[in-house]
Design an enzyme around this catalytic site. Structure first.
Site, PDB file in Angstrom:
ATOM      1  CE  LYS A 275     -32.995   5.029   1.921  1.00  0.00           C
ATOM      2  NZ  LYS A 275     -32.006   4.247   2.669  1.00  0.00           N
TER       3      LYS A 275
ATOM      4  CG  ASP B 127     -28.797   4.979   1.969  1.00  0.00           C
ATOM      5  OD1 ASP B 127     -28.610   5.183   3.178  1.00  0.00           O
ATOM      6  OD2 ASP B 127     -29.805   4.398   1.527  1.00  0.00           O
ATOM      7  CG  ASP B 128     -26.722   2.897   5.214  1.00  0.00           C
ATOM      8  OD1 ASP B 128     -27.324   3.919   5.552  1.00  0.00           O
ATOM      9  OD2 ASP B 128     -27.166   1.758   5.424  1.00  0.00           O
TER      10      ASP B 128
ATOM     11  NE  ARG C 233     -32.134   8.931   3.365  1.00  0.00           N
ATOM     12  CZ  ARG C 233     -31.541   8.632   2.206  1.00  0.00           C
ATOM     13  NH1 ARG C 233     -32.044   9.057   1.078  1.00  0.00           N
ATOM     14  NH2 ARG C 233     -30.467   7.879   2.179  1.00  0.00           N
TER      15      ARG C 233
ATOM     16  CB  CYS D 140     -32.339   6.235   6.064  1.00  0.00           C
ATOM     17  SG  CYS D 140     -31.162   5.002   5.560  1.00  0.00           S
TER      18      CYS D 140
ATOM     19  CG  HIS E 242     -36.211   5.993   3.810  1.00  0.00           C
ATOM     20  ND1 HIS E 242     -35.168   5.310   4.363  1.00  0.00           N
ATOM     21  CD2 HIS E 242     -37.337   5.397   4.311  1.00  0.00           C
ATOM     22  CE1 HIS E 242     -35.602   4.355   5.151  1.00  0.00           C
ATOM     23  NE2 HIS E 242     -36.922   4.382   5.132  1.00  0.00           N
TER      24      HIS E 242
ATOM     25  CB  SER F 151     -34.173   1.108   2.376  1.00  0.00           C
ATOM     26  OG  SER F 151     -33.832   2.175   3.217  1.00  0.00           O
TER      27      SER F 151
ATOM     28  CG  ASP G   4     -28.253   8.139   4.746  1.00  0.00           C
ATOM     29  OD1 ASP G   4     -27.129   7.638   4.604  1.00  0.00           O
ATOM     30  OD2 ASP G   4     -29.290   7.455   4.805  1.00  0.00           O
ATOM     31  CG  ASN G   5     -27.103   6.412   7.864  1.00  0.00           C
ATOM     32  OD1 ASN G   5     -28.206   6.574   7.359  1.00  0.00           O
ATOM     33  ND2 ASN G   5     -26.416   5.287   7.706  1.00  0.00           N
TER      34      ASN G   5
ATOM     35  CG  HIS H  46     -29.285   1.055   2.304  1.00  0.00           C
ATOM     36  ND1 HIS H  46     -29.851  -0.191   2.386  1.00  0.00           N
ATOM     37  CD2 HIS H  46     -29.680   1.722   3.415  1.00  0.00           C
ATOM     38  CE1 HIS H  46     -30.573  -0.278   3.498  1.00  0.00           C
ATOM     39  NE2 HIS H  46     -30.478   0.879   4.148  1.00  0.00           N
TER      40      HIS H  46
ATOM     41  CE  LYS I  53     -28.542   2.269   8.740  1.00  0.00           C
ATOM     42  NZ  LYS I  53     -29.049   1.699   7.492  1.00  0.00           N
TER      43      LYS I  53
END
Ligand code: MG
Length: 525
Positions: free
Chosen positions: A149, A55-56, A99, A95, A151, A176, A307-308, A255, A328
């Site tokens: 996660k 994540d991130d 996903r 996010c 989301h 998150s 994811d990003n 994240h 991001k």
């Protein structure tokens, strides 16, 4: 006796159906000839899939992608023994939409998971008529589990939880982990406070098992151990039952707020971000050990990506996009180009690929490798089997870049065709604040470009030096082609109803004691 050779095991789909795959069969026969004494027959059971999703996380955050102080021994091991991508993309710089695309093989605009992200009180979620990877595999008898996660919505009575989207089991935080007050989030040792505010005025962050709240607030310091135990137990059980499995592990790491439990805290020289990443990496190691011990490793595709891009506004505590521009929230490379690794010992040859690939391609690839039927919908992904197993060219020539708030009015912000990327619009983002590059922060307001800003991503992956038509008149034909591809793509794009614009209802926030008063503080069990 174990053989670790790069001899492709024919996917079940090819074992039973050779239509369209003659060249692959010829390749296979050739490799068999070379390894005649080490023959590995067609798999009796379809392969297992482990999909790891950070994540991130930025392009430059892993040791195997050049970060000097990250500690990622297990991801580095996957990269050394697998195929490492240099040009792999997610579909959104935030996010939830990213996903949605990963699990459906479709741009988020089709499923309606936009703009922005879902919240604990969101009325919407990934629509139930979308087909996820888990739902693609279920008819073949796969055991399916999601941990971490989600989301993609909770909704009334948990109607958008993973258990309603093809997963037999779920353990995790459904959004998150900063979507709740941070006061219970401490670093190890537990008396050290880590952070200031996260989202206040909402329920504390819950840990859900299937559709039940197991703990509220979640014990953050014990969370990774719980995930690791759940993942390894799920794999062992499936193997014992001789059942193929799909494990989806979208981690809450890395994240904000970054932290680690006792096993990883203070273990890296990179600080909190490094510790968080190391904790995730440790669980990956535990998963690999379980796959090895159970004998499933040679029949399992492990795929890792994120994811990003990194949340640069967190400064040294955020991630790192390496040589890529911004992070991001933006449609620059740093927002959407991600580390990605495919690992399958004996089937995927170790190496590095510069082919363009995307999270969109994972569903069609898993369907192809398992012999599952593709959903009867417009898919944006392509099958990567030939790229992964036979080192052939990717079927993907383009990548589309939608902003966090896609709309029919603006359409694509950018488009990559081959080595070239054209930006029709650019905009900075709060998430990418604090960098010295003036293009990244939120102060860089929306700007239209006609002709589009054009970059050669091979020569200039940092998108620093736009190509000028005055210097390169030969690029006119390329620009015309890019515009044509954009027009054709947009003409066929049907925007789904926005799930985020359905709004929010505080009563939907997950509460372990639903009838209690006063909320949200009474949601404590
Ligand atoms: Mg994210």
């Amino acid at each position: 006796m174990e053989f670790h050779l790069a001899v492709p095991r024919l996917p079940p789909a090819l074992c039973s159906n050779t239509k369209g795959g003659l060249h692959r069969i010829m390749d296979y026969i050739f490799l068999l000839y070379l390894n005649v004494f080490l023959f590995r027959s067609c798999s009796a059971s379809p392969p297992n899939f482990v999909l790891l999703f950070a994540d991130d996380l930025g392009f430059g955050d892993l040791g195997c992608y050049g970060h000097p102080s990250s500690l990622t021994p297990n991801l580095d091991r996957l990269a050394a023994g697998g195929l490492r991508f240099t040009d792999f993309y997610c579909t959104s710089p935030v996010c939830s939409p990213s996903r949605a695309s990963l699990l459906t093989g479709r741009y988020q605009t089709r499923s309606g998971v936009y703009p922005g992200v879902l919240y604990p009180s969101s009325k919407g979620g990934l629509p139930l008529n979308e087909t996820t990877i888990a739902e693609v595999l279920k008819p073949l008898g796969y055991a399916t589990a999601a941990i971490g996660k989600w989301h993609l919505g909770v909704g009334a009575n948990g109607k958008y939880l993973p258990t309603r989207q093809g997963f037999d089991e779920y353990l995790g935080i459904p959004y998150s982990h900063d979507m709740g007050p941070c006061y219970n989030l401490t670093c190890f040792p537990p008396d050290v406070k880590c952070f200031g505010l996260c989202d206040v005025g909402t329920v504390t962050v819950p840990l859900m098992h299937n559709e039940i709240i197991k703990q509220q607030p979640v014990n953050f310091l014990d969370l990774e151990r719980a995930y690791s135990d759940f993942a390894t137990s799920f794999i062992s059980t499936a193997v014992k039952k001789n059942q193929p499995f799909f494990l989806y592990y979208p981690s809450h790491h890395t994240h904000y707020p970054q932290y680690a439990g006792p096993g990883a805290a203070w273990r890296t020289s990179r600080g909190k971000f490094g510790d968080a990443l190391f904790e995730f990496d440790t669980t990956i190691g535990n998963i690999m050990t379980t796959l090895e011990k159970t004998g499933a490793i040679n029949n399992t595709l492990i795929f890792f990506t994120a994811d990003n891009g990194p949340e640069l506004m967190r400064m040294s505590r955020g991630g790192n996009a390496g040589p890529l521009k911004c992070g991001k929230g933006t449609t620059y490379e740093g927002g959407m180009r991600e580390p990605a690794i495919a690992f399958w010992p004996g089937t995927i040859k170790p190496g590095v690929t510069h082919e363009i690939a995307s999270t969109l391609d994972i569903l069609p690839t898993i369907a192809s490798l398992s012999g599952a039927k593709l959903p009867q919908v417009v898919l944006d992904g392509v099958d990567m089997t030939d790229l992964l197993i036979y080192q052939q060219k990717s079927k993907r020539e383009t990548m589309m870049f939608y902003p966090t708030d896609p709309s029919e009015m603006y359409g694509l912000f950018a488009l990559r065709l081959g080595n070239y990327k054209a930006h029709f619009y650019t905009r900075g983002a709060t998430h990418s604040g604090t960098t010295p590059d003036q293009a990244c922060p939120v102060f860089a307001v929306l700007k239209a470009h006609d002709p589009p800003l054009l970059f050669d991503l091979e020569a200039d992956p940092s998108e620093n030096y736009p190509l000028l038509l005055a210097d390169r008149p030969d690029l006119q034909a390329l620009l015309e082609r890019i515009k044509k591809v954009k027009e054709q793509f947009e003409a066929l794009m049907v925007f789904g109803e926005s799930q985020m614009l359905k709004g929010e209802d505080p009563n939907l926030e997950p509460c372990c004691n639903p009838q209690c008063n006063p909320k949200p503080s009474c949601c404590h069990c």
